[in-house]
Design an enzyme around this catalytic site. Structure first.
Site, short mmCIF file in Angstrom:
data_model
loop_
_atom_site.label_atom_id
_atom_site.label_comp_id
_atom_site.label_asym_id
_atom_site.label_seq_id
_atom_site.Cartn_x
_atom_site.Cartn_y
_atom_site.Cartn_z
N SER A 117 0.83 -1.21 0.00
CA SER A 117 0.00 0.00 0.00
C SER A 117 0.85 1.25 0.00
O SER A 117 0.41 2.30 -0.43
CB SER A 117 -0.85 0.07 1.27
OG SER A 117 -1.78 -0.95 1.30
N HIS A 138 -2.45 -3.59 -6.56
CA HIS A 138 -2.94 -3.15 -5.25
C HIS A 138 -4.45 -3.33 -5.11
O HIS A 138 -5.24 -2.59 -5.70
CB HIS A 138 -2.56 -1.67 -5.04
CG HIS A 138 -2.91 -1.14 -3.70
ND1 HIS A 138 -3.54 0.06 -3.51
CD2 HIS A 138 -2.73 -1.67 -2.46
CE1 HIS A 138 -3.72 0.27 -2.21
NE2 HIS A 138 -3.25 -0.77 -1.57
N GLU A 150 -5.62 -1.22 -8.26
CA GLU A 150 -4.68 -0.29 -8.88
C GLU A 150 -3.49 -1.10 -9.42
O GLU A 150 -2.91 -1.91 -8.69
CB GLU A 150 -4.17 0.73 -7.85
CG GLU A 150 -5.24 1.69 -7.38
CD GLU A 150 -4.75 2.64 -6.27
OE1 GLU A 150 -5.24 3.77 -6.21
OE2 GLU A 150 -3.90 2.25 -5.45
N ASN A 188 -5.14 6.23 -1.98
CA ASN A 188 -4.61 6.64 -0.68
C ASN A 188 -3.98 8.03 -0.70
O ASN A 188 -3.71 8.61 0.35
CB ASN A 188 -3.62 5.60 -0.14
CG ASN A 188 -4.35 4.40 0.41
OD1 ASN A 188 -5.51 4.50 0.82
ND2 ASN A 188 -3.70 3.25 0.40
N1 LIG Z 1 -5.27 -4.55 5.08
C1 LIG Z 1 -5.53 -3.69 4.13
O1 LIG Z 1 -6.51 -2.94 4.18
C2 LIG Z 1 -4.63 -3.61 2.93
C3 LIG Z 1 -5.15 -3.09 1.73
C4 LIG Z 1 -4.34 -3.08 0.59
C5 LIG Z 1 -3.02 -3.53 0.66
N2 LIG Z 1 -2.52 -4.00 1.86
C6 LIG Z 1 -1.14 -4.49 1.86
O2 LIG Z 1 -1.16 -5.92 1.77
C7 LIG Z 1 -0.08 -6.48 2.50
C8 LIG Z 1 -0.62 -7.44 3.54
O3 LIG Z 1 -1.53 -6.78 4.38
P1 LIG Z 1 -2.55 -7.57 5.33
O4 LIG Z 1 -3.45 -6.54 5.91
O5 LIG Z 1 -3.12 -8.72 4.58
O6 LIG Z 1 -1.55 -8.08 6.46
P2 LIG Z 1 -1.77 -9.31 7.49
O7 LIG Z 1 -0.95 -8.96 8.67
O8 LIG Z 1 -3.20 -9.63 7.64
O9 LIG Z 1 -1.07 -10.54 6.72
C9 LIG Z 1 0.30 -10.61 6.44
C10 LIG Z 1 0.71 -12.07 6.51
O10 LIG Z 1 2.02 -12.22 5.98
C11 LIG Z 1 2.63 -13.29 6.69
N3 LIG Z 1 4.07 -13.22 6.48
C12 LIG Z 1 4.94 -12.35 7.04
N4 LIG Z 1 6.19 -12.60 6.57
C13 LIG Z 1 6.09 -13.63 5.69
C14 LIG Z 1 7.01 -14.34 4.88
N5 LIG Z 1 8.29 -14.02 4.89
N6 LIG Z 1 6.54 -15.34 4.09
C15 LIG Z 1 5.25 -15.68 4.09
N7 LIG Z 1 4.31 -15.04 4.84
C16 LIG Z 1 4.73 -14.03 5.64
C17 LIG Z 1 2.18 -13.11 8.12
O11 LIG Z 1 2.27 -14.33 8.83
C18 LIG Z 1 0.74 -12.64 7.92
O12 LIG Z 1 -0.15 -13.72 7.97
C19 LIG Z 1 0.71 -5.30 3.05
O13 LIG Z 1 1.74 -4.99 2.15
C20 LIG Z 1 -0.32 -4.18 3.10
O14 LIG Z 1 0.27 -2.91 3.01
C21 LIG Z 1 -3.31 -4.08 2.98
#
Ligand SMILES: NC(=O)c1ccc[n+]([C@@H]2O[C@H](COP(=O)([O-])OP(=O)(O)OC[C@H]3O[C@@H](n4cnc5c(N)ncnc54)[C@H](O)[C@@H]3O)[C@@H](O)[C@H]2O)c1
Length: 385
Positions: A117, A138, A150, A188
């Site tokens: 993000s 994204h 995106e 964003n």
């Molecule tokens: N939550 C949102 O609203 C949102 C929206 C768009 C984009 N994002 C982006 O998406 C990504 C994930 O966000 P999320 O909210 O799903 O996070 P989350 O914390 O729910 O999930 C992340 C997962 O990644 C795993 N992880 C960490 N290191 C790892 C590795 N080396 N190998 C495999 N798995 C690993 C963790 O165990 C965790 O389960 C981030 O980059 C975030 O910026 C989030």
């Protein structure tokens, strides 16, 4: 059918896996945490059961979707993927490490993407031996429900790869927009004033949270008010995005975070998830009443809206995306009732410039500087569409 590997089985990874498997793709979901994998798998079963109960899909379709998703802790299963989407923790170093491992496992023609993000795609892509095959994809949360995606080429991306990634995501029945690799991409970035200006109005003592929220819904047509929405997103998450965008724009005062929100985050008043934020969500506590003053309400909406329009116009001015994509992004990514540039035309570009100049004259803060594009268009009597 093509094969997708999703790295990270958290909120976003699980949602992305559902989207691709629903479109018929074979999906591998990987996480380094065994418990998370179990949770992700169970949550997908629950989602499918609910969709069957609601008669949105039949049992056979649900079984088919679940049958196409494999969960694994072993990255070796990424072999033979057509596309890899990374959705792990938002940390550059950790993402870079993951990508150097992934690149050794997948085919040379596998497209590799990040769902980041807030990090620059250029910086993540730099960790790949072949960064030309890397692109930003994204999604918005929840991925299966939010139509917008995106697509963000990094400076290193091969345009053909970008086109292929966009085609695939379009085939997953998502609406894709193309955005430049700049902080916040489209949504964003353009949405910042929705929170920032509302917080500023509160800080100046012009209105309380409930009145600002009521005004934005009643006269702006927004589905949620800014404070309700910040409580829903989480004040910690929303504050971090604001701070990251501010820093990434080399401290442009337009994106300056608010002390009110910083203090809420520091105090652990995170919103719905902690039970209390701008509002108290405890059982038996009713939400505060808004001061339903039409004149005040319309002034609040005008001020927030003109700041949003200014941000959208500036994104167009700096070629972050096309006008159509900017408007689509805000209506489909954050459910705004209208595209901001279309809205500017309805209000009149001259009205927008006048409103911004009045704010600037009053405050003398760079925050209220009018985008050169709006001023140029006003001088030529132009509209966006
Ligand atoms: N939550 C949102 O609203 C949102 C929206 C768009 C984009 N994002 C982006 O998406 C990504 C994930 O966000 P999320 O909210 O799903 O996070 P989350 O914390 O729910 O999930 C992340 C997962 O990644 C795993 N992880 C960490 N290191 C790892 C590795 N080396 N190998 C495999 N798995 C690993 C963790 O165990 C965790 O389960 C981030 O980059 C975030 O910026 C989030």
């Amino acid at each position: 059918m093509p094969k997708l590997s999703v790295i990270g089985a958290g909120t976003m990874g699980t949602g992305i896996a559902q989207v691709a498997a629903t479109a018929g793709w074979d999906v591998v979901v990987n996480d380094s945490n065994e418990d998370v994998i179990e949770k992700s798998s169970q949550s997908l079963v629950k989602v499918m059961n609910r969709l069957v109960e609601k008669e949105k899909i039949d049992q056979q379709t649900a079984d088919g979707i679940l049958g196409r998703i494999d969960f694994t802790e072993d990255p070796q299963h990424f072999e033979n993927s057509d596309l890899v989407i990374e959705a792990i923790i938002e940390n550059l170093e950790i993402k870079q490490n993951v990508f150097s491992t992934v690149e050794k496992i997948v085919r040379p023609d596998t497209i590799i993407a990040s769902n980041t993000s807030s990090l620059s795609l250029a910086s993540i892509g730099a960790s790949l031996d072949d960064p030309t095959r890397f692109v930003g994809i994204h999604f918005f949360n929840p991925a299966p429900l939010m139509p917008l995606v995106e697509i963000i080429p990094a400076v290193q991306s091969d345009p053909k790869i970008v086109e292929q990634a966009k085609d695939w995501v379009d085939n997953w029945k998502k609406l894709t927009v193309l955005a430049k690799d700049t902080p916040g991409f489209i949504v964003n970035r353009v949405a910042r004033p929705f929170y920032g200006e509302a917080l500023r109005i509160y800080e100046e003592g012009i209105a309380d949270f409930a009145t600002i929220d009521w005004s934005m819904k009643e006269f702006g047509g927004f589905r949620m008010g800014p404070f309700e929405l910040m409580d829903f997103i989480g004040n910690d998450v929303n504050y971090t995005v604001t701070e990251t965008v501010f820093q990434s724009f080399f401290y442009d005062p337009r994106y300056k975070p608010s002390f009110t929100q910083k203090r809420m985050s520091e105090a652990g008043l995170l919103g719905r998830k902690s039970g209390k934020g701008y509002y108290d969500y405890s059982d038996g506590i009713s939400l505060p009443e808004a001061k339903k003053d039409e004149k005040l309400g319309r002034q609040i909406v005008d001020r927030v809206l003109v700041m949003l329009i200014n941000e959208a116009a500036d994104a167009l001015f700096l070629n972050i995306a096309t006008k159509e994509d900017i408007d689509l992004a805000m209506t489909k990514g954050v459910n705004y009732p209208k595209g901001l540039l279309k809205w500017a035309d309805e209000l009149g570009v001259n009205w927008c410039v006048d409103r911004l100049d009045r704010l600037y004259d009053e405050y003398r803060e760079d925050r209220y500087r009018c985008s050169p594009l709006l001023r140029r268009m006003n001088n030529k009597n132009q509209s966006f569409y």
